[in-house]
Design a protein around this motif. Structure first.
Motif, PDB file in Angstrom:
ATOM      1  N   PHE A  77       0.864  -1.202   0.005  1.00 20.25           N
ATOM      2  CA  PHE A  77      -0.030   0.068   0.035  1.00 20.25           C
ATOM      3  C   PHE A  77       0.752   1.161   0.041  1.00 20.25           C
ATOM      4  N   ALA A  78       0.200   2.285   0.162  1.00 11.59           N
ATOM      5  CA  ALA A  78       0.976   3.711   0.049  1.00 11.59           C
ATOM      6  C   ALA A  78       2.133   3.844   0.955  1.00 11.59           C
ATOM      7  N   PRO A  79       3.265   4.255   0.321  1.00  5.34           N
ATOM      8  CA  PRO A  79       4.638   4.363   1.106  1.00  5.34           C
ATOM      9  C   PRO A  79       4.548   5.231   2.525  1.00  5.34           C
ATOM     10  N   ASP A  80       3.839   6.059   2.646  1.00  2.38           N
ATOM     11  CA  ASP A  80       3.629   6.787   4.067  1.00  2.38           C
ATOM     12  C   ASP A  80       3.141   5.707   5.250  1.00  2.38           C
ATOM     13  N   LYS A  81       1.997   5.031   4.796  1.00  2.00           N
ATOM     14  CA  LYS A  81       1.428   4.015   5.555  1.00  2.00           C
ATOM     15  C   LYS A  81       2.415   3.056   5.830  1.00  2.00           C
ATOM     16  N   ARG A  83       5.667   3.124   5.536  1.00  3.05           N
ATOM     17  CA  ARG A  83       6.657   3.485   6.618  1.00  3.05           C
ATOM     18  C   ARG A  83       6.180   3.341   8.062  1.00  3.05           C
ATOM     19  N   GLU A 106      10.819   5.161  -7.194  1.00  2.88           N
ATOM     20  CA  GLU A 106       9.973   6.020  -7.802  1.00  2.88           C
ATOM     21  C   GLU A 106      10.658   6.772  -9.035  1.00  2.88           C
ATOM     22  N   ILE A 113       3.028  -0.146  -6.431  1.00  2.00           N
ATOM     23  CA  ILE A 113       1.998  -0.101  -4.947  1.00  2.00           C
ATOM     24  C   ILE A 113       0.916  -1.366  -5.423  1.00  2.00           C
ATOM     25  N   ASP A 116      -4.605  -1.007  -1.860  1.00  2.00           N
ATOM     26  CA  ASP A 116      -4.929  -0.383  -0.418  1.00  2.00           C
ATOM     27  C   ASP A 116      -5.238  -1.101   0.602  1.00  2.00           C
ATOM     28  N   ASP A 118      -5.577  -3.974   3.968  1.00  2.52           N
ATOM     29  CA  ASP A 118      -4.728  -3.873   5.117  1.00  2.52           C
ATOM     30  C   ASP A 118      -4.414  -5.244   5.404  1.00  2.52           C
ATOM     31  N   SER A 126       1.497  -8.693  -1.782  1.00  4.98           N
ATOM     32  CA  SER A 126       2.907  -8.044  -2.012  1.00  4.98           C
ATOM     33  C   SER A 126       3.919  -9.139  -2.272  1.00  4.98           C
TER      34      SER A 126
END
Length: 185
Positions: A77-81, A83, A106, A113, A116, A118, A126
């Motif tokens: 999922f998104a990199p910030d999540k 991380r 990137e 990615i 989304d 969980d 992944s």
């Protein structure tokens, strides 16, 4: 030197503070780094696909970068999540390495990615995408097809519950990959 190889890699994250069963102690980072470096060089690796969690993934990505091996990063999922949930939640200063590696991937159009979702299903998807991308690179990378090598970085024993590293290992075997283990203990 052996035939060139494309690596799909997965493994343990650094142990959480106060972990009752060590799987990848922080103190073992230097020896795991050395083992990964030696494997990447010795197996004539030209490209590697992995995620970018703290521990095995980031160490392998850094070693591949140093040797100038092409790197493809797959995140669930998104990199910030990612991380927050898989990089900076464990001991050590992994955040800046993650940020640099993801920005590089990137920029080079080597960041994937998956979606989304969980939890374990997202991580399992992944892992499967890591295997799929390695197979794709094996066929499409110049001079291919290349040897497919799954690198499993762990202590060598599956956890009794849902062990995603072991799932990656068994999925890679089913997909016809040669498997190499790098021990974390």
């Amino acid at each position: 030197m052996s035939q060139t190889a494309i690596v799909a890699l997965a493994g343990r994250r650094i142990d959480a503070g106060g972990s009752d069963q060590p799987r990848f102690p922080t103190g073992n980072v230097p020896i795991v780094r050395e083992r990964l470096h030696d494997l990447l060089r010795g197996e004539n690796v030209i490209a590697m696909v992995s995620s970018a969690a703290c521990g095995s993934d980031i160490i392998a990505l850094e070693e591949a970068e140093q040797i100038q091996i092409r790197r493809r990063i797959v995140l669930p999922f998104a990199p910030d999540k990612f991380r927050a949930s898989s990089v900076v939640d464990r001991p050590g200063s992994w955040g800046s390495a993650f940020d640099r590696l993801v920005a590089s991937a990137e920029r080079d159009d080597e960041l994937i990615i998956v979606g989304d979702a969980d939890g374990d299903p997202a991580y399992a998807a992944s892992n499967q995408r890591i295997i799929d991308e390695a197979q794709l690179l094996s066929r499409r990378f110049p001079g291919g097809p290349h040897r497919l090598l799954a690198v499993v970085v762990w202590e060598g024993q599956p956890r009794p519950d849902n062990d995603l590293t072991d799932h990656f290992r068994t999925s890679a075997i089913k997909a016809g990959f040669e498997v190499k283990v790098v021990l974390t203990t």
